[in-house]
Scaffold this active site. Structure first.
Site, PDB file in Angstrom:
ATOM      1  N   HIS A 102      44.748  16.395  45.354  1.00 45.83           N
ATOM      2  CA  HIS A 102      43.305  16.377  45.617  1.00 45.83           C
ATOM      3  C   HIS A 102      42.733  14.991  45.390  1.00 45.83           C
ATOM      4  O   HIS A 102      43.217  14.244  44.542  1.00 45.83           O
ATOM      5  CB  HIS A 102      42.571  17.402  44.740  1.00 45.83           C
ATOM      6  N   HIS A 104      39.269  13.110  44.303  1.00 51.52           N
ATOM      7  CA  HIS A 104      37.939  13.283  43.707  1.00 51.52           C
ATOM      8  C   HIS A 104      36.980  12.310  44.383  1.00 51.52           C
ATOM      9  O   HIS A 104      37.290  11.126  44.505  1.00 51.52           O
ATOM     10  CB  HIS A 104      37.959  12.914  42.219  1.00 51.52           C
TER      11      HIS A 104
HETATM   12  P1  5GP Z   1      42.658  16.769  38.107  1.00 52.01           P
HETATM   13  O1  5GP Z   1      42.466  16.565  36.635  1.00 52.01           O
HETATM   14  O2  5GP Z   1      43.840  17.650  38.410  1.00 52.01           O
HETATM   15  O3  5GP Z   1      42.686  15.461  38.867  1.00 52.01           O
HETATM   16  O4  5GP Z   1      41.358  17.493  38.613  1.00 52.01           O
HETATM   17  C1  5GP Z   1      41.250  18.877  38.799  1.00 52.01           C
HETATM   18  C2  5GP Z   1      39.813  19.175  39.146  1.00 52.01           C
HETATM   19  O5  5GP Z   1      39.740  20.496  39.652  1.00 52.01           O
HETATM   20  C3  5GP Z   1      38.863  19.115  37.945  1.00 52.01           C
HETATM   21  O6  5GP Z   1      37.841  18.154  38.202  1.00 52.01           O
HETATM   22  C4  5GP Z   1      38.323  20.533  37.828  1.00 52.01           C
HETATM   23  O7  5GP Z   1      36.970  20.573  37.466  1.00 52.01           O
HETATM   24  C5  5GP Z   1      38.556  21.088  39.226  1.00 52.01           C
HETATM   25  N1  5GP Z   1      38.781  22.522  39.253  1.00 52.01           N
HETATM   26  C6  5GP Z   1      39.683  23.211  38.479  1.00 52.01           C
HETATM   27  N2  5GP Z   1      39.631  24.525  38.778  1.00 52.01           N
HETATM   28  C7  5GP Z   1      38.706  24.667  39.761  1.00 52.01           C
HETATM   29  C8  5GP Z   1      38.219  25.811  40.480  1.00 52.01           C
HETATM   30  O8  5GP Z   1      38.632  26.953  40.277  1.00 52.01           O
HETATM   31  N3  5GP Z   1      37.270  25.592  41.418  1.00 52.01           N
HETATM   32  C9  5GP Z   1      36.788  24.323  41.678  1.00 52.01           C
HETATM   33  N4  5GP Z   1      35.845  24.227  42.621  1.00 52.01           N
HETATM   34  N5  5GP Z   1      37.230  23.228  41.028  1.00 52.01           N
HETATM   35  C10 5GP Z   1      38.173  23.402  40.071  1.00 52.01           C
END
Ligand code: 5GP
Ligand code: ZN
Length: 142
Positions: A102, A104
């Site tokens: 993903h 951001h």
């Molecule tokens: P990472 O730390 O893996 O780069 O970011 C994961 C992101 O996914 C976090 O910013 C978190 O808030 C978001 N996230 C986790 N679970 C969910 C979810 O169920 N729905 C949505 N919309 N975002 C999520």
């Protein structure tokens, strides 16, 4: 299409759990982050389950990245932010919590609370070209 039944983002793609969607086509999906670093924080993902950026074949990678300029511009215009960070974490050590690729898209404004440490280093003599050669060799073997 490759999916992972235990993956939260695959469940969003499949419509098994709700998300506030922004845009969607055959390959990419963008939706609001549930835990925003700033209001308007959006995630852009491939619909197919790839764990990290280096797992994505060239074609779907291009199809996802094609969406970035339009999405970033829309987030910035809609939130009125002065700037935007596009961040992409790979691996737990790099802060990746959800093992489905993903990007951001995070609106930035003066005085906001988002900070990160950027420890600028320095190469010992000869190390930079040595590493460049090593990386180039790996690319040539891919
Ligand atoms: P990472 O730390 O893996 O780069 O970011 C994961 C992101 O996914 C976090 O910013 C978190 O808030 C978001 N996230 C986790 N679970 C969910 C979810 O169920 N729905 C949505 N919309 N975002 C999520
Ligand atoms: Zn997934």
């Amino acid at each position: 299409m490759k999916t992972n039944p235990d993956c939260i983002f695959c469940k969003i793609v499949a419509g098994e759990i709700p998300a506030c969607k922004i845009l969607e086509d055959d390959v990419a999906l963008a939706f609001m982050d549930i835990g925003p670093v700033a209001e308007g924080h959006v995630l852009l993902i491939p619909k197919e389950h790839y764990e990290t950026i280096s797992d994505i074949p060239e074609e779907p990678a291009a199809a996802i990245l094609k969406k970035l300029p339009q999405l970033v511009a829309a987030v910035q215009t809609a939130t009125g932010s002065e700037g935007v960070n596009v961040l992409q974490n790979n691996g737990t050590v790099a802060g990746q919590l959800v093992p489905h690729v993903h990007f951001h898209i995070i609106p930035r404004n003066p005085g906001d609370k988002f900070e990160y440490n950027w420890p600028v280093g320095e190469y010992p003599e000869g190390k930079m070209p040595e590493l460049a050669d090593k990386i180039k060799k790996v690319i040539s073997r891919q």
